[in-house]
Every structure is written in structure tokens, then in C-alpha cells.
Design a protein around this motif. Structure first.
Motif, PDB file in Angstrom:
ATOM      1  N   ALA A 179       0.781  -1.175  -0.099  1.00  0.00           N
ATOM      2  CA  ALA A 179      -0.101   0.038  -0.127  1.00  0.00           C
ATOM      3  C   ALA A 179       0.969   1.285   0.018  1.00  0.00           C
ATOM      4  O   ALA A 179       1.985   1.411   0.514  1.00  0.00           O
ATOM      5  N   ALA A 180       0.311   2.357  -0.446  1.00  0.00           N
ATOM      6  CA  ALA A 180       1.079   3.648  -0.545  1.00  0.00           C
ATOM      7  C   ALA A 180       0.566   4.158   0.515  1.00  0.00           C
ATOM      8  O   ALA A 180       1.437   5.067   1.164  1.00  0.00           O
ATOM      9  N   VAL A 185     -10.196  -7.347  -0.200  1.00  0.00           N
ATOM     10  CA  VAL A 185      -9.057  -6.578   0.498  1.00  0.00           C
ATOM     11  C   VAL A 185      -8.527  -5.868  -0.586  1.00  0.00           C
ATOM     12  O   VAL A 185      -8.145  -6.425  -1.730  1.00  0.00           O
ATOM     13  N   GLU A 186      -8.412  -4.545  -0.727  1.00  0.00           N
ATOM     14  CA  GLU A 186      -7.937  -3.562  -1.521  1.00  0.00           C
ATOM     15  C   GLU A 186      -6.756  -2.793  -0.859  1.00  0.00           C
ATOM     16  O   GLU A 186      -6.797  -2.282   0.427  1.00  0.00           O
ATOM     17  N   ASP A 187      -5.748  -2.568  -1.918  1.00  0.00           N
ATOM     18  CA  ASP A 187      -4.779  -1.280  -1.371  1.00  0.00           C
ATOM     19  C   ASP A 187      -4.643  -0.424  -2.476  1.00  0.00           C
ATOM     20  O   ASP A 187      -5.205  -0.521  -3.402  1.00  0.00           O
ATOM     21  N   ASP A 188      -3.619   0.845  -1.935  1.00  0.00           N
ATOM     22  CA  ASP A 188      -3.677   1.836  -3.033  1.00  0.00           C
ATOM     23  C   ASP A 188      -2.138   1.992  -3.631  1.00  0.00           C
ATOM     24  O   ASP A 188      -1.957   2.870  -3.929  1.00  0.00           O
ATOM     25  N   GLY A 189      -1.745   0.765  -3.599  1.00  0.00           N
ATOM     26  CA  GLY A 189      -0.313   0.652  -4.045  1.00  0.00           C
ATOM     27  C   GLY A 189      -0.210   0.316  -5.570  1.00  0.00           C
ATOM     28  O   GLY A 189      -1.045   0.686  -6.408  1.00  0.00           O
ATOM     29  N   SER A 200      -8.661   2.327  -6.518  1.00  0.00           N
ATOM     30  CA  SER A 200      -7.654   3.153  -6.143  1.00  0.00           C
ATOM     31  C   SER A 200      -6.356   2.861  -7.061  1.00  0.00           C
ATOM     32  O   SER A 200      -5.484   3.734  -7.275  1.00  0.00           O
ATOM     33  N   GLY A 201      -6.468   1.763  -7.907  1.00  0.00           N
ATOM     34  CA  GLY A 201      -5.631   1.324  -9.024  1.00  0.00           C
ATOM     35  C   GLY A 201      -4.616   0.445  -8.408  1.00  0.00           C
ATOM     36  O   GLY A 201      -3.728  -0.393  -9.056  1.00  0.00           O
ATOM     37  N   GLY A 202      -4.626  -0.064  -6.990  1.00  0.00           N
ATOM     38  CA  GLY A 202      -3.844  -0.975  -6.266  1.00  0.00           C
ATOM     39  C   GLY A 202      -4.478  -2.438  -6.743  1.00  0.00           C
ATOM     40  O   GLY A 202      -5.102  -2.553  -7.536  1.00  0.00           O
ATOM     41  N   ALA A 203      -3.941  -3.353  -5.852  1.00  0.00           N
ATOM     42  CA  ALA A 203      -4.307  -4.508  -5.778  1.00  0.00           C
ATOM     43  C   ALA A 203      -5.697  -4.643  -5.148  1.00  0.00           C
ATOM     44  O   ALA A 203      -6.154  -4.264  -4.179  1.00  0.00           O
TER      45      ALA A 203
END
Length: 138
Positions: free
Chosen positions: A46-47, A65-69, A118-121
């Protein structure tokens, strides 16, 4: 929520939110391991933000589960969840998502990999709903 709290402690610069709740039927230790692994990966990449959403419908539980990485490497998209698949910058063994996938399959579930808004995973686990007795292990 417990897994996010533990990982949040290890990554104090990352904000996180857990929305919803659900009961999953199965082996508690294995399910905790799978969900913790996905959440740990999200925090590691994640960022600044991780989001976990739990919901249930039709006898199934959805854990997203999401991140913004940076998201998943496109060249790996078709191999995610297979043993020894890892990104070029990964220091891991490439077994984490394979383990998650195996645990989901053992419980009659599945795993989907994609891109978060967000563009992440984004990792989506579908598992059977039900009461999970922590003392009995499932």
C-alpha cells in the motif's frame, strides 16, 4: 479486523478500514492464515491505505481486501495464486497467494485477483458462510 489491527501496528504509516462482518465456516487456523496473508500483502504494498470489506449473501461470505499501491504486475495476472509466482521486486517465496488459494479451495471457496478502484491490488475471497467456533477449530 484482528488481522488488520496486527498488520496496522506493523505499518503505522498506513491507514486502514474494516467494513462489515460475517461468519465463515471452516478451520479457524487456516482461514485466519489465508485472510492474514492477503491483508499482510496489502499493507506491504500500500501507498497509504488498505480497505477490508466483509459481506455475506446466499450462504457465501465475501472478503475483499484492497490497497492503493501499484497493483498486481500485469505479466503475472494469469499466474497469481500459483506456487512460486511473484513480482520482480518481491523478496518473498511466491507461496503466499498459492497458500491462500489452496485454503479457499479446501473450504469450497475461491479467490479472484484484480484492480482496486484506487489502482492498487484487489483480492476477493469467496468462502462458505456459517458459524466458526474458535474453540473447536471450525
Amino acid at each position: 479486523a484482528e488481522a488488520a489491527e496486527v498488520e496496522g501496528f506493523a505499518y503505522p504509516g498506513i491507514e486502514y478500514a474494516v467494513d462489515g462482518s460475517a461468519s465463515i465456516a471452516g478451520d479457524v487456523r487456516l482461514l485466519e492464515r489465508a485472510i492474514s496473508n492477503v491483508i499482510r500483502n496489502a499493507f506491504a504494498h500500500a501507498a497509504g491505505r488498505v480497505r477490508v470489506v466483509l459481506s455475506s449473501a446466499g450462504g457465501r461470505v465475501e472478503v475483499v481486501v484492497e490497497d492503493d499501491g501499484p497493483g498486481f504486475d500485469r505479466s503475472l495476472q494469469d499466474r497469481l495464486g500459483k506456487p512460486f509466482t511473484k513480482g520482480p521486486e518481491s523478496s518473498g517465496s511466491g507461496l503466499g497467494l498459492a497458500m491462500v488459494e489452496r485454503i479457499a479451495l479446501l473450504h469450497g471457496g475461491s479467490v479472484e485477483y484484480g484492480k482496486a478502484s484506487s489502482g492498487g491490488a484487489r483480492v476477493r475471497l469467496l468462502l462458505p458462510a456459517g458459524h466458526c467456533d474458535r474453540a473447536q477449530g471450525g
